[in-house]
Design an enzyme around this catalytic site. Structure first.
Site, PDB file in Angstrom:
ATOM      1  N   ARG A 128      22.610  19.592   9.246  1.00  0.00           N
ATOM      2  CA  ARG A 128      22.938  18.217   8.863  1.00  0.00           C
ATOM      3  C   ARG A 128      24.337  18.054   8.296  1.00  0.00           C
ATOM      4  O   ARG A 128      25.046  17.112   8.638  1.00  0.00           O
ATOM      5  CB  ARG A 128      21.923  17.719   7.848  1.00  0.00           C
ATOM      6  CG  ARG A 128      20.580  17.536   8.470  1.00  0.00           C
ATOM      7  CD  ARG A 128      19.572  17.053   7.469  1.00  0.00           C
ATOM      8  NE  ARG A 128      18.302  16.818   8.147  1.00  0.00           N
ATOM      9  CZ  ARG A 128      17.201  16.459   7.518  1.00  0.00           C
ATOM     10  NH1 ARG A 128      17.187  16.304   6.221  1.00  0.00           N
ATOM     11  NH2 ARG A 128      16.098  16.254   8.203  1.00  0.00           N
ATOM     12  N   SER A 134      12.096  19.719   3.175  1.00  0.00           N
ATOM     13  CA  SER A 134      11.898  18.915   1.983  1.00  0.00           C
ATOM     14  C   SER A 134      10.422  18.693   1.707  1.00  0.00           C
ATOM     15  O   SER A 134       9.935  18.900   0.595  1.00  0.00           O
ATOM     16  CB  SER A 134      12.603  17.578   2.174  1.00  0.00           C
ATOM     17  OG  SER A 134      12.251  16.708   1.152  1.00  0.00           O
ATOM     18  N   LEU A 184       4.665  13.765  -2.860  1.00  0.00           N
ATOM     19  CA  LEU A 184       3.980  14.994  -2.481  1.00  0.00           C
ATOM     20  C   LEU A 184       3.896  15.995  -3.609  1.00  0.00           C
ATOM     21  O   LEU A 184       2.858  16.594  -3.857  1.00  0.00           O
ATOM     22  CB  LEU A 184       4.701  15.628  -1.292  1.00  0.00           C
ATOM     23  CG  LEU A 184       4.252  15.111   0.057  1.00  0.00           C
ATOM     24  CD1 LEU A 184       5.145  15.666   1.148  1.00  0.00           C
ATOM     25  CD2 LEU A 184       2.805  15.510   0.300  1.00  0.00           C
TER      26      LEU A 184
END
Lengths: 633, 243
Positions: free
Chosen positions: A329, A439, A42
């Site tokens: 997380r 992200s 990306l």
């Protein structure tokens, strides 16, 4: 020495101010400048396309056969943006706050604010490209919730959001190969960075099909080469993800920040055997509806449905009532490890916890759950042969995302001028723990919206096409050739893969979710031993053309060096923060205990020579957010 | 678990290839096919033989990199699965398993199981995009797209570019691959404006690359790991005649 170049003024105006005063290059002159972009995920694809649209010449490199294979493709759950389409109190400010807090107050405020700010336009851009985000029946965009936040700001395309965003970026890139100024070099690996007078001036590349080594010169180099979680061998990353481009740049002088901050994803599939080459991720979005539990009794061998409700420990809901199964997380992963280490693990290797959809199916009905997660349930079945509609999923923490990476300033430029580092390859935005769905966002905003401005600002003060000395060029090519020949000539008895697996075990057990000084020191000496034996025992089959073993060997060589820096970094940071949990530094309740007095800085490393590291510090100033104990209780 | 593996070995693009037989023991039924090849390669390397060249990256069925023909099944003997999502539990103990590369004129074999699928990128380059530059986009919710349209667009956009559709087709046609992209973009309001030129250029490139014609056998739809529907080819044809 480290100047992060954060613009003056209130945080809300810094980026606007930067863009307003950044230097420009006349459209007619832009084509005189050449920029190399390494990596086509990306960040790389979006940056290359945007630079080409502006009129710069762009040389794009990927080791893949096609740019569309880059590992951004595998991101599942979503991408965050502070659109506040849900009217649930979201704003750029709240997203900024959530991200800084999520990162345990170890990120740079100005960068994080900018990421949240740019998130708005990114969704617009993606929709315009045709990214088929989920929609309501009214035709408006739909959102869901992710870990570590209390609003719904995550945009998604079923469980394939990364793939769909990458399609958008890949199509923009490939369009520019036809209508713009992009030269695409597939199956080419960056072997080294060319640095002249402390400026990045090109790269050394190897054609992986023919073995040919060449130099590409440029006025700026962009590394968008992703993360290095694969250093743990078993990880959620693709087989070929590697640290080589950023490590080679580091060896040429680019500083490496927070190398030991690797995120362990809480909802990966557990390891099932020694043959295993990767751990597949199950999207965090599953935690919206799935409940995580283990049997209260240790080593309980009963199948899950035979364990009555009162004998189950929904430990996340118990420990973190306000966030429950959506705790961030780092916290969720550590809590799972505690349960597994405490003898409550389930599954054939007793290395997993349950993620249970029974209540969700009972409340919302199977069709709704199927619609939300159908492809994830199918994937689970393909891999494990088990049906998650009927029995809870087995999940376990796995190495996932590198918060660390090459150090960059506000302009995403390394301490080496003209070297820009984007996406997961840099360190800047996530602090010591990344929030889910940030992200994809970071990779996109770095590439579409930030780097094009900062690169142009840099190039505006540069003379285009300063060529590199011919003798210097030949020497660089010879250096790379000799390095590969050295690896081929060892002719020992162990494959690169075997070294990688051994390294992975050392890192998982000694520098993973929980770290401790004495154990880290053991890791250090074991890695040093392993590195020594690499140069006597490595076995690489001959052949300079298509030779995947040679590619692997060079990457593992770099991993061994980086591993030593990772351990060094974990040793040096005598506090716990985010994903970096030092056993010696915890609160009475067993949570991470930061030491803001001594460690409110980013550890930035320079390699003086092989395996000799020097620490620099970038102090973190929190002017907008009050640094506090991070609580999700 | 034991298997007899017959792998296609071919030194280079123009070399003559042949099946090579390997007897494998000590396999685990939960290994994926690429993991089995890792296991075999380690043995070959240690015996001083050339390991089998094969490509595989994400190993979770989304990057589109792997993909062999397994016992005559393109990608996988399992339904809607990629090679990396195929586990040895799909085979019987002691079974003979043939592995060979995808075969199509437009996908030359580079070595063993590695093929060159860059032709697919060149088709996309001709128009498989919406021509929006960075910065031009309007507010996202100003483009309303019905839920069902968005879902159908996703179904078409889910293509992983693996080329299984080409490999299974008796004419080596890339109609499903190309049709899926055309259909994804043409059904969205923001993609309609370029629909005409897109379909013309992409179809022309498909022919130029040496892909064959579609005779609508439906074989492609059956092997597609993402379950891309044959209806996308109908859409492509309709868009083509409209243009």
């Amino acid at each position: 020495m480290l100047n992060s170049k954060i613009p003056e003024g209130p945080i809300q105006h810094k980026w606007t101010q930067y863009k307003a005063s950044a230097k420009l290059i006349n459209p007619a002159n832009r084509k005189k400048y050449k920029v190399i972009v390494v990596g086509t995920g990306l960040a790389g694809s979006s940056c290359a396309a945007s630079l080409s649209e502006l009129g710069f010449q762009v040389e794009v490199y990927t080791f893949h056969e096609s740019p569309r294979r880059a590992h951004s493709v595998a991101a599942q759950g979503g991408i965050n943006a502070a659109k506040d389409y849900k009217n649930d109190g979201d704003s750029v400010w709240r997203m900024f706050y959530d991200t800084v807090k999520g990162g345990d107050f170890r990120s740079r405020e100005a960068n994080v604010y900018r990421m949240a700010e740019c998130s708005l336009a990114l969704i617009d851009q993606a929709v315009a490209q045709g990214v088929p985000f989920a929609r309501e029946y009214s035709g408006y965009l739909s959102n869901r919730s992710f870990g570590g936040v209390q609003v719904s700001r995550t945009f998604y395309a079923r469980g394939q959001t990364g793939q769909q965003l990458l399609q958008g970026a890949y199509q923009a890139l490939i369009r520019q190969t036809a209508v713009g100024n992009i030269n695409l070099h597939t199956r080419h690996e960056m072997m080294d960075l060319v640095v002249v007078n402390n400026k990045a001036k090109g790269i050394v590349t190897r054609n992986l099909d023919t073995g040919e080594i060449k130099i590409m010169e440029a006025d700026a180099v962009v590394l968008a080469t992703g993360g290095y979680g694969k250093i743990y061998y078993l990880s959620t990353l693709a087989m070929n993800c590697n640290a080589s481009a950023i490590w080679r740049a580091h060896k040429r002088g680019a500083f490496f920040a927070a190398p030991s901050w690797t995120q362990f994803h809480p909802t990966s599939l557990p390891q099932m055997g020694d043959y295993q080459s990767k751990l597949t991720l199950m999207s965090e979005s599953l935690r919206n509806d799935g409940r995580i539990w283990v049997p209260k009794k240790k080593a309980d061998d009963r199948p899950p449905h035979e364990i009555p409700e009162e004998e189950r420990d929904y430990y996340l809901e118990r420990k973190y009532p306000s966030y429950g199964n959506l705790a961030p997380r780092d916290i969720s992963s550590r809590a799972a490890k505690e349960q597994i280490d405490g003898g409550h693990g389930v599954g054939p290797m007793k290395n997993a916890v349950y993620l249970d959809f029974d209540s969700a199916i009972a409340q919302e009905g199977k069709p709704t759950i199927e619609k939300r997660y159908g492809n994830l349930f199918d994937m689970y079945k393909k891999i494990t042969g088990m049906d998650a509609y009927k029995q809870p999923m087995l999940i376990s923490p796995a190495a996932h995302f590198s918060m660390g990476g090459l150090w960059v300033d506000y302009e995403l430029m390394s301490n080496l001028e003209g070297l820009f580092v984007l996406g997961e390859a840099n360190f800047a935005d996530h602090g010591a723990n990344r929030l889910g769905a940030n992200s994809l966002l970071q990779a996109c905003v770095d590439g579409y919206f930030i780097a094009p401005h900062t690169i142009m600002n840099f190039l505006a003060s540069e003379k285009p096409h300063e060529t590199i000395d011919q003798i210097e060029k030949e020497k660089l090519i010879t250096d790379t050739q000799e390095r590969l020949e050295t690896l081929l000539k060892i002719k020992g008895n162990k494959t690169a893969e075997e070294f990688h697996k051994e390294l992975g075990i050392i890192l998982y057990t000694k520098c993973g979710l929980i770290r401790e000084e004495a154990v880290l020191l053991e890791a250090k000496s074991q890695i040093q031993e392993l590195q020594k034996s690499f140069y006597t025992d490595l076995l690489v089959p001959a052949g300079n053309q298509i030779n995947f073993e040679l590619e692997k060997a060079a990457r593992v060589e770099d991993y061994l060096e980086l591993a030593l820096l990772i351990v060094e970094d974990a040793l040096q940071r005598e506090e716990s923060c985010g994903a970096h949990f030092r056993k010696e530094f915890q609160t009475e309740e067993g949570e991470a205990k930061r030491n803001d007095e001594e460690f409110k800085f980013v550890s930035v490393w320079e390699s003086l020579e092989k395996n000799v590291f020097k620490l620099h510090k970038e102090d973190l100033d929190f002017e907008n957010i009050k640094v506090s104990e991070r609580s999700y209780k | 678990m034991k298997l007899i593996i017959q792998v296609w070995r071919q030194e280079s693009r123009d070399a003559k290839g042949k099946f090579e037989k390997y007897n494998l023991e000590g396999l685990d039924e939960n290994m994926s096919v690429p993991e089995m090849l890792d296991f075999l390669n380690e043995k070959l390397i240690k015996r001083g033989e050339d390991p089998i060249a094969f490509e595989s990256d994400c190993r979770e069925g989304i990057c589109g990199q792997c993909g062999f023909v397994i016992n005559g099944h393109v990608q996988s003997p399992e339904k809607q699965a990629t090679t990396c999502q195929t586990h040895l539990r799909s085979f019987k103990d002691g079974e003979e398993v043939f592995l060979e590369p995808f075969r199509a004129t437009a996908f030359p074999i580079k070595k063993d199981l590695c093929i060159d699928r860059t032709a697919l990128d060149r088709i996309i380059a001709k128009g498989g995009y919406i021509g929006v530059n960075t910065g031009q986009a309007p507010e996202a919710n100003s483009i309303l797209i019905g839920h069902d349209t968005a879902e159908s667009a996703f179904d078409a956009a889910a293509c992983i570019g693996c080329g299984a559709c080409v490999a299974v087709c008796k004419n080596a046609s890339a109609a499903l691959f190309t049709g899926a992209k055309i259909s994804h973009l043409s059904m969205l309001p923001q993609g309609k404006l370029e629909a005409k030129t897109r379909v013309q250029k992409m179809v022309a490139q498909m022919d130029a690359e040496g892909f064959g014609s579609c005779t609508f056998t439906g074989a492609c739809e059956k092997v597609c790991p993402q379950g891309i529907s044959l209806a996308n080819i109908v859409t492509m044809n309709r868009e083509f005649w409209k243009s």
